[in-house]
Design an enzyme around this catalytic site. Structure first.
Site, PDB file in Angstrom:
ATOM      1  N   ASP A 126       0.829  -1.207   0.000  1.00 54.37           N
ATOM      2  CA  ASP A 126       0.000   0.000   0.000  1.00 54.37           C
ATOM      3  C   ASP A 126       0.864   1.258   0.000  1.00 54.37           C
ATOM      4  O   ASP A 126       0.577   2.228  -0.716  1.00 54.37           O
ATOM      5  CB  ASP A 126      -0.942   0.010   1.204  1.00 54.37           C
ATOM      6  N   TYR A 127       1.918   1.247   0.803  1.00 57.87           N
ATOM      7  CA  TYR A 127       2.839   2.382   0.850  1.00 57.87           C
ATOM      8  C   TYR A 127       3.513   2.576  -0.506  1.00 57.87           C
ATOM      9  O   TYR A 127       3.618   3.711  -1.008  1.00 57.87           O
ATOM     10  CB  TYR A 127       3.884   2.149   1.936  1.00 57.87           C
ATOM     11  N   TYR A 128       3.954   1.491  -1.116  1.00 55.42           N
ATOM     12  CA  TYR A 128       4.624   1.583  -2.416  1.00 55.42           C
ATOM     13  C   TYR A 128       3.684   2.100  -3.499  1.00 55.42           C
ATOM     14  O   TYR A 128       4.091   2.898  -4.366  1.00 55.42           O
ATOM     15  CB  TYR A 128       5.228   0.229  -2.802  1.00 55.42           C
TER      16      TYR A 128
END
Length: 213
Positions: A126-128
């Site tokens: 999700d962060y990426y």
């Protein structure tokens, strides 16, 4: 120079502010709360809400700045609202205010989705995804003179003052080395409109940054 650091309370942001102050720049730092972070005559603090509309963010960013750094993050709590949409709105706010220089702290391989199955990365999908599209917006939709610094894993350890640029592996970084690299980019015109990854290595930071092409 008069510099704005968005995310001055973070691990990299706080080290970056100190580096910029040591280099005799005037620095305005932002965080969610209006609590001054540095006792220095050249430091000013602002509370900025990255979930606000871009016009409101532009109003919150009081002052005239020569450059903007984005080092903020939600710590995984709101990657869409802060790491993606919040980042894009600061780019838009910079354009509203007529600030052209924008330096983004990103993450290694943010733009290379073929590497997202590597250990350590696949747990942060999700962060990426958030960083991927924020970086894409900066490159393809903004008019800013950007530099994107893609750091590997951040580690609380002594600085080495040496890095490797665009290595094949994700690598690790001493946090102070990431801050020093971000500070070095500020006056390096050769890094404008460039994206590069970094990790601890064997080349002095100033030399490594100067050789980016």
């Amino acid at each position: 120079m008069n510099i704005l650091v968005i995310g001055a309370s973070g691990r990299v942001g706080s080290e970056l502010v100190q580096q910029l102050l040591d280099d005799n720049h005037s620095v305005t730092g932002t965080s969610r709360e209006n609590n001054p972070l540095f006792d220095n005559d050249n430091y000013t603090h602002l509370a900025v809400d990255l979930t606000a509309e871009k016009e409101e963010i532009a109003k919150q960013i009081a002052g005239n700045f020569d450059a903007v750094y984005f080092t903020a993050g939600s710590g995984g709590k709101d990657v869409l609202g802060v790491d993606l949409h919040g980042a894009v709105k600061t780019m838009q706010a910079a354009q509203i205010k007529g600030i052209s220089r924008y330096i983004m702290l990103s993450t290694v391989f943010s733009l290379d989705t073929t590497k997202w199955t590597l250990p350590g990365i696949n747990q942060l999908k999700d962060y990426y995804i958030a960083k991927h599209y924020a970086d894409h917006w900066l490159i393809n939709n903004s008019t800013l003179d950007y530099t994107i610094v893609q750091a590997g894993a951040l580690k609380e350890r002594e600085a080495t003052d040496k890095i490797a640029i665009n290595a094949d592996s994700a690598g690790e970084n001493a946090i102070k080395d990431v801050a020093a690299t971000l500070a070095a980019v500020l006056s390096a015109d050769n890094t404008v409109h460039k994206v590069f990854s970094m990790q601890n290595g064997d080349t002095p930071i100033a030399e490594a940054v100067a050789n980016i092409s």
